[in-house]
Design an enzyme around this catalytic site. Structure first.
Site, mmCIF file in Angstrom:
data_model
loop_
_atom_site.group_PDB
_atom_site.id
_atom_site.type_symbol
_atom_site.label_atom_id
_atom_site.label_comp_id
_atom_site.label_asym_id
_atom_site.label_seq_id
_atom_site.Cartn_x
_atom_site.Cartn_y
_atom_site.Cartn_z
ATOM 1 N N ARG A 162 -19.741 0.444 95.250
ATOM 2 C CA ARG A 162 -20.818 -0.039 96.124
ATOM 3 C C ARG A 162 -20.523 -1.456 96.588
ATOM 4 O O ARG A 162 -21.115 -1.949 97.543
ATOM 5 C CB ARG A 162 -22.184 -0.038 95.402
ATOM 6 C CG ARG A 162 -22.747 1.295 94.922
ATOM 7 C CD ARG A 162 -22.698 2.360 95.961
ATOM 8 N NE ARG A 162 -21.505 3.165 95.810
ATOM 9 C CZ ARG A 162 -21.005 3.936 96.769
ATOM 10 N NH1 ARG A 162 -21.582 4.013 97.940
ATOM 11 N NH2 ARG A 162 -19.908 4.650 96.563
ATOM 12 N N LYS A 210 -16.722 8.354 105.421
ATOM 13 C CA LYS A 210 -17.176 9.743 105.546
ATOM 14 C C LYS A 210 -18.497 9.827 106.302
ATOM 15 O O LYS A 210 -18.654 10.610 107.235
ATOM 16 C CB LYS A 210 -17.355 10.382 104.163
ATOM 17 C CG LYS A 210 -16.082 10.535 103.376
ATOM 18 C CD LYS A 210 -16.317 11.259 102.066
ATOM 19 C CE LYS A 210 -17.236 10.495 101.117
ATOM 20 N NZ LYS A 210 -16.733 9.185 100.712
ATOM 21 N N THR A 211 -19.445 9.019 105.885
ATOM 22 C CA THR A 211 -20.755 9.058 106.535
ATOM 23 C C THR A 211 -20.622 8.606 107.993
ATOM 24 O O THR A 211 -21.247 9.160 108.893
ATOM 25 C CB THR A 211 -21.756 8.177 105.765
ATOM 26 O OG1 THR A 211 -21.822 8.652 104.419
ATOM 27 C CG2 THR A 211 -23.135 8.241 106.383
ATOM 28 N N GLN A 269 -17.306 11.524 93.169
ATOM 29 C CA GLN A 269 -18.656 10.955 93.159
ATOM 30 C C GLN A 269 -19.723 11.996 92.842
ATOM 31 O O GLN A 269 -20.898 11.805 93.140
ATOM 32 C CB GLN A 269 -18.968 10.289 94.502
ATOM 33 C CG GLN A 269 -18.110 9.064 94.764
ATOM 34 C CD GLN A 269 -18.540 8.351 96.029
ATOM 35 O OE1 GLN A 269 -19.600 7.734 96.091
ATOM 36 N NE2 GLN A 269 -17.731 8.441 97.063
ATOM 37 N N ASP A 276 -23.751 15.727 104.328
ATOM 38 C CA ASP A 276 -23.189 14.543 103.670
ATOM 39 C C ASP A 276 -23.334 14.726 102.153
ATOM 40 O O ASP A 276 -24.211 15.458 101.697
ATOM 41 C CB ASP A 276 -23.955 13.284 104.122
ATOM 42 C CG ASP A 276 -23.170 11.992 103.845
ATOM 43 O OD1 ASP A 276 -22.062 12.080 103.273
ATOM 44 O OD2 ASP A 276 -23.664 10.910 104.205
ATOM 45 N N GLU A 277 -22.491 14.072 101.376
ATOM 46 C CA GLU A 277 -22.546 14.135 99.901
ATOM 47 C C GLU A 277 -22.521 15.589 99.421
ATOM 48 O O GLU A 277 -23.273 15.990 98.527
ATOM 49 C CB GLU A 277 -23.828 13.447 99.377
ATOM 50 C CG GLU A 277 -24.043 12.046 99.906
ATOM 51 C CD GLU A 277 -23.347 10.967 99.079
ATOM 52 O OE1 GLU A 277 -22.595 11.318 98.156
ATOM 53 O OE2 GLU A 277 -23.532 9.790 99.401
HETATM 54 P P1 ATP Z 1 -19.479 6.736 100.214
HETATM 55 O O1 ATP Z 1 -18.469 7.635 99.577
HETATM 56 O O2 ATP Z 1 -19.811 5.589 99.349
HETATM 57 O O3 ATP Z 1 -20.651 7.466 100.766
HETATM 58 P P2 ATP Z 1 -18.356 6.710 102.859
HETATM 59 O O4 ATP Z 1 -17.031 7.344 102.756
HETATM 60 O O5 ATP Z 1 -19.468 7.513 103.386
HETATM 61 O O6 ATP Z 1 -18.727 6.049 101.457
HETATM 62 P P3 ATP Z 1 -19.110 4.831 104.899
HETATM 63 O O7 ATP Z 1 -20.364 4.386 104.291
HETATM 64 O O8 ATP Z 1 -19.148 5.759 106.051
HETATM 65 O O9 ATP Z 1 -18.151 5.418 103.752
HETATM 66 O O10 ATP Z 1 -18.222 3.585 105.336
HETATM 67 C C1 ATP Z 1 -18.017 2.488 104.466
HETATM 68 C C2 ATP Z 1 -17.995 1.193 105.253
HETATM 69 O O11 ATP Z 1 -16.820 1.107 106.027
HETATM 70 C C3 ATP Z 1 -19.149 1.084 106.214
HETATM 71 O O12 ATP Z 1 -19.568 -0.249 106.275
HETATM 72 C C4 ATP Z 1 -18.525 1.510 107.533
HETATM 73 O O13 ATP Z 1 -19.211 0.977 108.631
HETATM 74 C C5 ATP Z 1 -17.129 0.938 107.398
HETATM 75 N N1 ATP Z 1 -16.109 1.679 108.189
HETATM 76 C C6 ATP Z 1 -15.814 2.980 108.091
HETATM 77 N N2 ATP Z 1 -14.812 3.307 108.922
HETATM 78 C C7 ATP Z 1 -14.459 2.184 109.568
HETATM 79 C C8 ATP Z 1 -13.469 1.848 110.574
HETATM 80 N N3 ATP Z 1 -12.649 2.752 111.064
HETATM 81 N N4 ATP Z 1 -13.415 0.581 110.984
HETATM 82 C C9 ATP Z 1 -14.241 -0.355 110.479
HETATM 83 N N5 ATP Z 1 -15.169 -0.124 109.550
HETATM 84 C C10 ATP Z 1 -15.290 1.132 109.088
HETATM 85 MG MG MG Z 2 -21.323 8.068 102.542
#
Ligand code: ATP
Ligand code: MG
Length: 723
Positions: free
Chosen positions: A607, A35-36, A252, A221-222
């Site tokens: 995490r 997402k981020t 979350q 975000d969040e």
């Molecule tokens: P959270 O809910 O914990 O905030 P999130 O959904 O924001 O998580 P991110 O932090 O954006 O998730 O991504 C999680 C991990 O996966 C990061 O290390 C990111 O670089 C990696 N990632 C995300 N998308 C891809 C992709 N398409 N290919 C490879 N790595 C990815």
């Molecule tokens: Mg995130």
């Protein structure tokens, strides 16, 4: 620079979100699904492909650290400066807006932001002026009330006064007075920042029109953790624009206790009917086992928006579950695993220890320090630096050394006992004039009948208190002295009256200080024949201050589960999985709160990237009490197939399980002691050996004494008789 850098490292759903034509969007997806990452790439896409100026972009993230990282990642992707982009936390952005438009906000351009301590002090002063009894109406509770109203967007005048509700009437009276006071002196508290920023836009059509046309794209975000006023502010900025891009995960949402409204996710769908919703279902962060376990856990919650998460990653290692004998054993185990990790050539900064309550950090800090492992406590002070701990230590200092002026200053009116500024000034003046200590100056002025009867009385009480503590200390063990001081000083009472989790945490920390004193190794530290109390105070002073790792140093990360949101680490220890601790005691009878605890557990587990360790203690001395908690219900919600129980060869836990006979293996390098070996100590009496570590003159042994409890003793000092 071409499009590929922005798009190539994304999956199809992520690409769809990043490259969608401008419109409102909701990215609803589980932890670690990117997402981020989507949000960052979306911004890069807008700038590079849609030729939107960074100037037209607004992005709100959860912490300053996240904001900095986001800007950095956009700049990396584009190789340009994104300085003119507005990116920050809700508070930071509100502040920026008010600074630039103080006139429209009807604030003096010299307005000052006050933190929560300042706010509390102000409320106390005001209550005195208004003649409102702060025993009956604890100021902390007033602060809580006022901030909660502001978070809901309510001024005192907006609230209908109930004629038969004396509580509400009193709160409103103070709220009104507080608003006047702040307006008069140009002060703005944290909740006010948000409310004022909202009002400033709502009441100034031109300004609002300006920002609406400036911020062509708004990102959050969040989003699941936004509160009412934050969402209202976002709506105001984006109304009629259809340009709000939010990412979030209902699973979350962990700030309900602070006014966050999960409903905002549903409201968004109503308020932005034209929005596009995209779900991301692939997790890139964690191994298969970690993901399966997290999914199973969160499935126990009801009323979820519903999401699936899968991974292409291998199953990886099972989640390790360690049942510690007690909290020290837990810290010992965790730190040993970290040392092994580091010895294998890996980074300390890849390791996080996550706990439910701040007070838990102490055990880990001490063990990390003892092994010389650099660490950093995130978002929160280290144990011995915390305000309430410093206050308690100041009582102990002053009772032992009346000449300690810093301690005197700290506690002469903490908790408040009616010693005013004038009284204190007189004491300071005389001390300076005569070059004597504050304590002496106070006594002299009292003898001379210098003070008003009210001040005289207050000081008399203080002198009796400190002298009494010193007198009683003679017959007390160190930990009893500490207990006595925090109780008699009124510190415990004082923090108990505070409303909300902060007061609770402070009481917990104070009780944990008693525990620290109980575990303090007198033998180990005594060289100069100092009193046990002095040694303990020196130990506390050393542990605060600069033992924390420097910014650039590779160090282990310690933080509460709340502050771990959004982050990721290859190796995660989630500790203290016990009923009454996690889930917390206050949540066990309340379904809504329990579900929030479960979400917090989900946040913690997700995490972890590669390895996840979960631990609990069979006996825990926390908040000053010895407990034998049951393992957390969350452990039962994790499928057994994803778990492996760790059993140490010389595990102390075997001792307390009578059915399994302890293996009588020799432990320690000297081979003198066996697990379960009975020993006698001059002072502590009889006990049983649990662990031995260190070598040569550094060899030490942990003994569970029948009367004195757990102690670590240096073998070279301790006179232990083998029975
Ligand atoms: P959270 O809910 O914990 O905030 P999130 O959904 O924001 O998580 P991110 O932090 O954006 O998730 O991504 C999680 C991990 O996966 C990061 O290390 C990111 O670089 C990696 N990632 C995300 N998308 C891809 C992709 N398409 N290919 C490879 N790595 C990815
Ligand atoms: Mg995130």
């Amino acid at each position: 620079m071409d499009v590929t850098a922005i798009i190539e490292s994304l999956n199809d759903a992520q690409r769809q979100a990043v490259s969608a034509p401008a419109r409102s969007m909701l990215i609803l997806a589980g932890a670690g699904s990117g997402k981020t990452r989507v949000l960052v790439h979306r911004i890069a896409w807008l700038i590079k492909i849609e030729h939107i100026s960074p100037h037209n972009i607004l992005a709100v993230t959860f912490t300053n650290k996240a904001a900095k990282e986001m800007r950095g990642r956009v700049e990396d992707l584009l190789q340009i400066s994104a300085r003119s982009m507005w990116i920050g936390t809700f508070h930071g952005l509100a502040h920026r807006l008010l600074r630039q438009h103080s006139k429209e906000a009807k604030l003096p351009d010299t307005f000052q932001v006050i933190d929560s301590d300042d706010q509390l002090r102000l409320i106390k002063r005001l209550m005195k002026v208004l003649n409102i009894d702060d025993k009956k109406w604890p100021p902390k509770q007033v602060v809580w009330f006022i901030n909660a109203q502001k978070d809901e967007g309510l001024r005192a005048k907006d609230i209908h006064e109930e004629s038969d509700d004396i509580y509400q009437q009193t709160m409103l009276q103070i709220y009104r007075g507080y608003e006047e006071l702040c307006a008069r002196s140009g002060l703005v508290d944290f909740a006010e920042l948000l409310l004022k920023a909202y009002e400033t836009l709502a009441d100034n059509a031109d300004l609002l029109a300006f920002y609406r046309s400036r911020f062509k794209h708004v990102h959050v975000d969040e989003f699941q953790d936004t509160n009412t006023i934050q969402y209202a502010w976002l709506r105001l900025l984006t109304e009629g624009q259809d340009n709000l891009f939010v990412v979030g995960d209902d699973d979350q949402s962990i700030y309900g206790w602070r006014g966050a409204k999960i409903e905002n996710m549903f409201n968004f769908q109503k308020h932005y009917p034209n929005h596009l919703m995209i779900r991301l279902e692939q997790n890139y962060r964690s191994t298969g086992n970690i993901l399966k376990a997290s999914n199973a856990l969160i499935a126990c919650n009801e009323g979820r928006m519903g999401k699936e998460l899968r991974t292409d990653d291998s199953d990886g290692d099972l989640i390790s579950l360690y049942s510690a004998f007690n909290e020290q054993d837990e810290a010992y185990f965790v730190v040993e695993r970290i040392r092994k990790w580091v010895a294998e050539g890996r980074l300390r900064s890849d390791v996080a220890i996550l706990y439910r309550s701040n007070a838990q950090s102490r055990q880990f800090e001490e063990r990390l320090m003892a092994t010389g492992t650099p660490y950093r406590v995130y978002g929160g002070l280290r144990f011995f630096d915390r305000m309430e701990i410093k206050n308690a230590l100041a009582y102990l200092f002053l009772m032992a050394h009346k000449g300690n002026d810093a301690a005197f200053e700290r506690i002469i009116n903490t908790p408040t006992r009616g010693v005013g500024a004038k009284t204190l000034d007189d004491i300071r003046r005389l001390a300076k004039e005569k070059q004597i200590t504050l304590w002496q100056a106070m006594i002299e002025l009292m003898k001379a009948g210098h003070f008003t009867p009210r001040a005289e009385n207050a000081l008399k009480g203080f002198v009796q208190l400190i002298n009494g503590l010193a007198e009683q200390a003679k017959d007390l063990e160190l930990y009893e002295q500490v207990k006595n001081a925090i109780e008699k000083s009124g510190l415990i009472e004082f923090h108990k009256k505070e409303k909300g989790d902060k007061g609770e945490a402070r009481v917990e920390n104070l009780e944990e200080l008693v525990n620290a004193a109980r575990q303090f190794d007198y033998e180990e530290e005594n060289e100069e024949n100092q009193s046990e109390l002095d040694l303990f105070l020196a130990h506390a002073a050393l542990e605060s201050g600069d033992a924390q790792a420097d910014d650039f140093e590779d160090c282990v990360q310690l933080m509460t589960l709340h502050s771990a949101k959004g982050l990721e680490f290859p190796l995660v220890f989630m500790v203290g999985l016990e009923e009454g601790l996690f889930p917390s005691q206050q949540s066990v009878d309340d379904i809504a709160r329990l579900e929030e605890e479960r979400r917090l557990c989900y946040v913690g587990m997700t995490r972890a990237m590669k390895l996840l360790y979960i631990s609990y203690a069979e006996s825990r001395r926390l908040y000053g009490k010895e407990n034998h908690p049951r393992p957390s219900r969350f452990l039962k919600e994790i499928p057994a197939e994803q778990l492996q129980e760790i059993r140490l060869r010389a595990s102390v836990s075997k001792l307390v399980r009578p059915k399994k006979a302890a293996k009588r293996a020799a432990i320690g390098t000297s081979g003198r002691y066996r697990l379960g070996q009975r020993v006698r100590h001059e002072k502590f009496g009889e006990g049983v050996v649990l662990q031995v570590d260190g070598e040569g003159s550094q060899e030490r042994v942990q003994v569970n004494f029948a009367a004195a409890g757990m102690k670590w003793l240096m073998l070279s000092y301790a006179k232990l008789e083998v029975l």
